[in-house]
Design an enzyme around this catalytic site. Structure first.
Site, PDB file in Angstrom:
ATOM      1  N   SER A 444       1.603  -4.856   6.034  1.00 22.44           N
ATOM      2  CA  SER A 444       1.537  -5.635   7.264  1.00 22.44           C
ATOM      3  C   SER A 444       2.423  -7.134   6.965  1.00 22.44           C
ATOM      4  O   SER A 444       3.460  -7.169   6.478  1.00 22.44           O
ATOM      5  CB  SER A 444       0.538  -5.466   7.781  1.00 22.44           C
ATOM      6  OG  SER A 444       0.715  -6.207   9.291  1.00 22.44           O
ATOM      7  N   LYS A 469       4.065  -0.543   5.927  1.00 21.66           N
ATOM      8  CA  LYS A 469       4.099  -0.464   7.308  1.00 21.66           C
ATOM      9  C   LYS A 469       4.899  -1.332   7.903  1.00 21.66           C
ATOM     10  O   LYS A 469       4.723  -2.659   7.974  1.00 21.66           O
ATOM     11  CB  LYS A 469       2.429  -1.219   7.415  1.00 21.66           C
ATOM     12  CG  LYS A 469       2.119  -1.337   8.838  1.00 21.66           C
ATOM     13  CD  LYS A 469       0.576  -1.737   9.096  1.00 21.66           C
ATOM     14  CE  LYS A 469       0.117  -2.052  10.352  1.00 21.66           C
ATOM     15  NZ  LYS A 469       0.850  -3.134  10.959  1.00 21.66           N
TER      16      LYS A 469
END
Length: 542
Positions: A444, A469
């Site tokens: 992330s 991600k």
């Protein structure tokens, strides 16, 4: 066509030529045909004019349109037209009479006279009134029938479900909703899914989110939503553990590894140390458990208990921890002295960033300034097992290290919609050599930071491909205190690389035995004979 005319009466054929009619109407009187003031010939009005046609024996053949010149009267005119708006009409050298109402052709044909508009109005008024009355009765009957139909009232549980549905409808980045009709799903769910209790409503919401096939768009019960929100604010209610993925000899995960324990927190007081492996949480195995799921299970209401199975070396122990509010410092730092060429020693500032909460950028700046006071000449930024957090904090930390350049491109299904970049005004460490450590637990916001530093050639990356991600989530609170984490966009690195399910690819690998603990890491860098030493690969070379 039947006409009323003087002796001999006229009949018109298709060529509009006069012929003598049968003696049936020989004594008929020529009367004047009245017609509407508005233009009829060739227009699109539905009020039309017809006449009755008889055969040579006087038998009626049907209703035919009268064609005059280039226009045509296509059908019988409606009795709803106002009869007082009629005036005389003459065609060539003869006068014609046509009926102005389909219901009155028989009367016209048999009476052999034309009524003036007052008489027409009186005669048609009763028919009109009767039809209007029948129409009103039908409308009232339909209204009563509709009012007696039971209405579908939405319950409070339905409204919670619709609130979640509407949030996804507005915020979710994929407007195809994984190739399904989002509106149809709503109607089917309200009709078929049980929503009699709050638990059933939550299950219906989770079932709805599952159709998106997006593991990062998820539902959070009120206690989990509260814990998630507090975690991004620098504190949370939990056991004080930072966790990540360990790597076995075959490269497969085996449980979850403890990255750090918050000083004075429940986990540290119970003797849980960095490097310990969590085998289960509340009797649920962590072997295939994701970091997000594990973090949610570790967090919870203050004072509640959570059971952990911990492996420390060959020893396995069961630990019961009481959740409490824990303050999180996302940064650890220390000075590492490393032997370089000759008798010189490099002074490396090691910074470990474990999460991106609202304290992260400030804590990184503070660590840099502290290490600068120790005259460091290079930095190592450790992002291993950092599963992300606040997107804005990731952007701010990138600005600390960059003097200029794009940080990330925000995209949707149509392409780039926003650009985050820096002009160097917030940079405080843009010149010293920088190495970044990553692994498959780097996700992330950590991947955004690592990608920005790599693509701008600001840092050398060591480790293994990151988690992959490539999407960004926002958190939305529902009216009952529950919440939704919703994927609102995807992103690309400054080199326009979409890392989703691929990850950021490092420049160099790390030795398998490369440690997580900062003290061990410093010893590994210092000792060239150590198995974890980088050997011929210099720390800051590409």
């Amino acid at each position: 066509m039947e006409l009323l005319a003087s002796s001999p009466p006229f009949i018109f054929n298709r060529n509009l030529k006069p012929h003598l009619h049968t003696p049936k109407f020989i004594n008929s009187q020529v009367l004047l045909w009245k017609f509407r003031v508005s233009r009829i010939v060739g227009d699109g009005f539905q009020n039309r004019l017809l006449s009755l046609e008889y055969d040579v024996n006087g038998g009626r053949k049907g209703c035919k349109s009268l064609k005059i010149g280039d226009g045509a009267f296509m059908s019988c005119s409606s009795f709803f037209q106002p009869f007082w708006k009629l005036q005389s009409f003459t065609s060539r050298s003869w006068s014609l009479l046509l009926c102005t109402g389909a219901t009155k052709f028989r009367e016209c044909a048999t009476s052999h006279k034309v009524l003036n508009w007052k008489e027409r109005f009186k005669r048609h008024f009763f028919v009109l009134f009767f039809q209007l009355a029948i129409g009103m009765v039908l409308i009232m009957s339909l209204s009563v029938a509709v009012s007696k139909t039971p209405s579908w009232a939405l319950t409070e549980e339905n409204l919670i479900f619709l609130e979640a549905w509407r949030t996804i409808d507005r915020a979710y980045f994929d407007k195809t909703f994984n190739g399904q009709s989002w509106f149809r799903y709503r109607e089917n769910a309200l009709r078929n899914e049980p929503m009699n209790t709050r638990e059933e409503t939550y299950m219906a919401i989770k079932k709805m989110l599952a159709t998106l096939d997006d593991p990062f768009t998820r539902f959070l019960e009120p206690d989990k939503f509260k814990s998630l929100r507090s975690g991004t604010q620098g504190s949370l209610t939990g056991v004080g553990l930072s966790i990540g993925y360990p790597t076995g000899i075959d490269g497969s995960p085996s449980g979850l590894i403890v990255i750090s324990s918050s000083p004075g927190g429940p986990a540290e007081r119970a003797g849980i140390m960095p490097g310990d492996v969590i085998l289960s949480i509340d009797n649920t195995s962590t072997e295939t458990m994701g970091l997000y799921d594990a973090a949610e299970r570790l967090q919870g209401p203050e004072g509640s208990l959570v059971e952990l199975a911990i492996r420390n070396g060959p020893e396995i122990k069961q630990v019961s921890l009481k959740r409490e509010r824990v303050s999180l410092n996302p940064v650890k730092s220390r000075l590492c002295e490393v032997q370089s060429s000759g008798k010189d020693r490099s002074r490396i500032g090691y910074i470990k960033l474990t999460s991106f909460n609202q304290n992260a950028s400030g804590a990184v700046k503070e660590a840099i300034e502290t290490l600068r006071s120790d005259n460091v000449n290079a930095f190592v930024l450790d992002l291993r097992n950092n599963s992300g957090g606040s997107f804005p904090e990731g952007i701010e930390i990138a600005k600390i290290w960059l003097d200029k350049g794009v940080i990330v491109y925000i995209c949707d299904s149509r392409g780039v919609r926003d650009i985050y970049e820096t002009d160097g005004s917030n940079a405080i460490a843009a010149s010293e050599p920088l190495a970044v450590l990553v692994n498959k637990g780097t996700a992330s916001a950590s991947e955004i930071l690592a990608g920005a530093l790599k693509d701008n050639k600001r840092a050398v990356l060591f480790g293994e491909p990151t988690f992959g991600k490539g999407k960004i989530q926002s958190v939305f609170e529902l009216s009952d205190g529950s919440g939704l984490a919703v994927t609102v966009a995807r992103y690309e690195t400054p080199a326009h690389t979409d890392i989703d399910k691929v990850g950021v690819i490092p420049d160099h690998p790390l030795p398998t035995s490369f440690p997580f603990d900062e003290d061990e890491l410093c010893r590994c860098l210092k000792d060239p004979a150590s198995s974890c030493n980088l050997g011929s690969v210099k720390l800051f070379s590409r």
